[in-house]
Design a protein around this motif. Structure first.
Motif, PDB file in Angstrom:
ATOM      1  N   LEU A 142     -32.007  23.548 -16.452  1.00  0.00           N
ATOM      2  CA  LEU A 142     -32.665  24.123 -15.277  1.00  0.00           C
ATOM      3  C   LEU A 142     -31.698  24.360 -14.118  1.00  0.00           C
ATOM      4  O   LEU A 142     -32.032  25.056 -13.166  1.00  0.00           O
ATOM      5  N   TYR A 143     -30.515  23.762 -14.174  1.00  0.00           N
ATOM      6  CA  TYR A 143     -29.579  23.875 -13.060  1.00  0.00           C
ATOM      7  C   TYR A 143     -28.591  25.010 -13.283  1.00  0.00           C
ATOM      8  O   TYR A 143     -28.015  25.145 -14.346  1.00  0.00           O
ATOM      9  N   HIS A 144     -28.422  25.809 -12.243  1.00  0.00           N
ATOM     10  CA  HIS A 144     -27.458  26.908 -12.262  1.00  0.00           C
ATOM     11  C   HIS A 144     -26.057  26.332 -12.046  1.00  0.00           C
ATOM     12  O   HIS A 144     -25.862  25.491 -11.171  1.00  0.00           O
ATOM     13  N   ASN A 145     -25.092  26.805 -12.826  1.00  0.00           N
ATOM     14  CA  ASN A 145     -23.688  26.388 -12.718  1.00  0.00           C
ATOM     15  C   ASN A 145     -23.465  24.911 -13.039  1.00  0.00           C
ATOM     16  O   ASN A 145     -22.488  24.323 -12.580  1.00  0.00           O
ATOM     17  N   LEU A 146     -24.370  24.316 -13.825  1.00  0.00           N
ATOM     18  CA  LEU A 146     -24.175  22.930 -14.243  1.00  0.00           C
ATOM     19  C   LEU A 146     -24.081  22.944 -15.765  1.00  0.00           C
ATOM     20  O   LEU A 146     -24.973  23.439 -16.435  1.00  0.00           O
ATOM     21  N   GLU A 147     -22.981  22.460 -16.293  1.00  0.00           N
ATOM     22  CA  GLU A 147     -22.758  22.493 -17.738  1.00  0.00           C
ATOM     23  C   GLU A 147     -22.546  21.092 -18.269  1.00  0.00           C
ATOM     24  O   GLU A 147     -22.011  20.232 -17.582  1.00  0.00           O
ATOM     25  N   MET A 148     -22.948  20.894 -19.519  1.00  0.00           N
ATOM     26  CA  MET A 148     -22.757  19.615 -20.190  1.00  0.00           C
ATOM     27  C   MET A 148     -21.617  19.749 -21.181  1.00  0.00           C
ATOM     28  O   MET A 148     -21.606  20.673 -21.993  1.00  0.00           O
ATOM     29  N   LYS A 149     -20.666  18.840 -21.104  1.00  0.00           N
ATOM     30  CA  LYS A 149     -19.622  18.764 -22.128  1.00  0.00           C
ATOM     31  C   LYS A 149     -19.701  17.360 -22.721  1.00  0.00           C
ATOM     32  O   LYS A 149     -19.533  16.383 -22.003  1.00  0.00           O
ATOM     33  N   HIS A 150     -19.992  17.283 -24.003  1.00  0.00           N
ATOM     34  CA  HIS A 150     -20.138  15.982 -24.656  1.00  0.00           C
ATOM     35  C   HIS A 150     -18.776  15.478 -25.110  1.00  0.00           C
ATOM     36  O   HIS A 150     -18.075  16.153 -25.852  1.00  0.00           O
ATOM     37  N   LEU A 151     -18.402  14.305 -24.631  1.00  0.00           N
ATOM     38  CA  LEU A 151     -17.154  13.681 -25.039  1.00  0.00           C
ATOM     39  C   LEU A 151     -17.510  12.401 -25.786  1.00  0.00           C
ATOM     40  O   LEU A 151     -17.955  11.435 -25.167  1.00  0.00           O
ATOM     41  N   PRO A 152     -17.371  12.381 -27.110  1.00  0.00           N
ATOM     42  CA  PRO A 152     -17.769  11.211 -27.892  1.00  0.00           C
ATOM     43  C   PRO A 152     -17.117   9.934 -27.370  1.00  0.00           C
ATOM     44  O   PRO A 152     -15.920   9.907 -27.109  1.00  0.00           O
ATOM     45  N   ALA A 173     -17.270   8.576 -24.521  1.00  0.00           N
ATOM     46  CA  ALA A 173     -17.038   8.504 -23.067  1.00  0.00           C
ATOM     47  C   ALA A 173     -18.343   8.177 -22.347  1.00  0.00           C
ATOM     48  O   ALA A 173     -19.412   8.599 -22.770  1.00  0.00           O
ATOM     49  N   ASP A 174     -18.243   7.417 -21.272  1.00  0.00           N
ATOM     50  CA  ASP A 174     -19.421   7.168 -20.447  1.00  0.00           C
ATOM     51  C   ASP A 174     -19.799   8.464 -19.749  1.00  0.00           C
ATOM     52  O   ASP A 174     -18.923   9.223 -19.334  1.00  0.00           O
ATOM     53  N   PRO A 175     -21.108   8.710 -19.603  1.00  0.00           N
ATOM     54  CA  PRO A 175     -21.510   9.958 -18.945  1.00  0.00           C
ATOM     55  C   PRO A 175     -21.115   9.953 -17.473  1.00  0.00           C
ATOM     56  O   PRO A 175     -21.313   8.972 -16.772  1.00  0.00           O
ATOM     57  N   GLU A 176     -20.535  11.052 -17.034  1.00  0.00           N
ATOM     58  CA  GLU A 176     -20.190  11.175 -15.625  1.00  0.00           C
ATOM     59  C   GLU A 176     -20.294  12.639 -15.217  1.00  0.00           C
ATOM     60  O   GLU A 176     -20.152  13.542 -16.036  1.00  0.00           O
ATOM     61  N   LEU A 177     -20.580  12.834 -13.948  1.00  0.00           N
ATOM     62  CA  LEU A 177     -20.641  14.174 -13.379  1.00  0.00           C
ATOM     63  C   LEU A 177     -19.256  14.480 -12.831  1.00  0.00           C
ATOM     64  O   LEU A 177     -18.718  13.714 -12.028  1.00  0.00           O
ATOM     65  N   VAL A 178     -18.660  15.569 -13.304  1.00  0.00           N
ATOM     66  CA  VAL A 178     -17.332  15.964 -12.831  1.00  0.00           C
ATOM     67  C   VAL A 178     -17.501  17.226 -11.989  1.00  0.00           C
ATOM     68  O   VAL A 178     -17.972  18.243 -12.485  1.00  0.00           O
ATOM     69  N   LEU A 179     -17.160  17.140 -10.723  1.00  0.00           N
ATOM     70  CA  LEU A 179     -17.286  18.285  -9.816  1.00  0.00           C
ATOM     71  C   LEU A 179     -15.978  19.058  -9.808  1.00  0.00           C
ATOM     72  O   LEU A 179     -14.905  18.473  -9.628  1.00  0.00           O
ATOM     73  N   LEU A 180     -16.081  20.373 -10.015  1.00  0.00           N
ATOM     74  CA  LEU A 180     -14.897  21.228 -10.057  1.00  0.00           C
ATOM     75  C   LEU A 180     -14.935  22.240  -8.916  1.00  0.00           C
ATOM     76  O   LEU A 180     -16.000  22.683  -8.512  1.00  0.00           O
ATOM     77  N   SER A 181     -13.762  22.629  -8.442  1.00  0.00           N
ATOM     78  CA  SER A 181     -13.682  23.685  -7.434  1.00  0.00           C
ATOM     79  C   SER A 181     -13.875  25.032  -8.120  1.00  0.00           C
ATOM     80  O   SER A 181     -13.927  25.116  -9.350  1.00  0.00           O
ATOM     81  N   HIS A 182     -13.956  26.088  -7.332  1.00  0.00           N
ATOM     82  CA  HIS A 182     -14.102  27.426  -7.915  1.00  0.00           C
ATOM     83  C   HIS A 182     -12.895  27.788  -8.769  1.00  0.00           C
ATOM     84  O   HIS A 182     -12.957  28.693  -9.583  1.00  0.00           O
ATOM     85  N   ARG A 183     -11.798  27.068  -8.604  1.00  0.00           N
ATOM     86  CA  ARG A 183     -10.610  27.294  -9.444  1.00  0.00           C
ATOM     87  C   ARG A 183     -10.575  26.310 -10.618  1.00  0.00           C
ATOM     88  O   ARG A 183      -9.559  26.165 -11.272  1.00  0.00           O
ATOM     89  N   TYR A 184     -11.680  25.614 -10.832  1.00  0.00           N
ATOM     90  CA  TYR A 184     -11.803  24.630 -11.913  1.00  0.00           C
ATOM     91  C   TYR A 184     -10.853  23.445 -11.737  1.00  0.00           C
ATOM     92  O   TYR A 184     -10.424  22.836 -12.695  1.00  0.00           O
TER      93      TYR A 184
END
Length: 114
Positions: A17-27, A29-40
């Motif tokens: 439901l969230y725009h510009n929010l993506e999930m990357k599954h890392l086996p 790894a503890d779940p965490e929200l990683v905030l990126l700049s417009h330059r990633y």
């Protein structure tokens, strides 16, 4: 890794439901929200393991992510780049008079905040 059912529910049901929010599954790894700049470029990491689904939803909305009614709902133009903030190199907007409740008007086609 013991994944919280709260985080799993957020990932499977709320992220779409969230725009510009993506999930990357890392086996493993503890779940965490990683905030990126417009330059990633990585700006911040926020661990989610101990948060409830409601807390995670509140967090991403406070960060400025736009939540759609359904995964396929259109995103209003002003939220297309959300939660990106205006670039700090731009001059600050002119302060409106304190008694004025309306934001300053701009000509069409002028987007000082993009």
């Amino acid at each position: 890794a013991g994944r919280s059912p709260q985080v799993k529910a957020f990932v499977t049901q709320d992220i779409p439901l969230y725009h510009n929010l993506e999930m990357k599954h890392l086996p493993g790894a503890d779940p965490e929200l990683v905030l990126l700049s417009h330059r990633y470029e990585e700006l911040e990491r926020i661990p989610l393991s101990d948060m409830t689904r409601e807390e995670i939803n509140r967090l991403v909305q406070e960060l400025g992510f736009y939540r759609k009614e359904t995964p396929d709902a259109p995103v209003p133009e002003e939220f297309q780049f959300a939660p990106a903030k205006p670039l700090p190199t731009l001059p600050p907007p002119q302060a409106a008079a304190t008694d004025s409740k309306t934001p300053p008007k701009h000509d069409k086609g002028e987007h000082p905040d993009l």
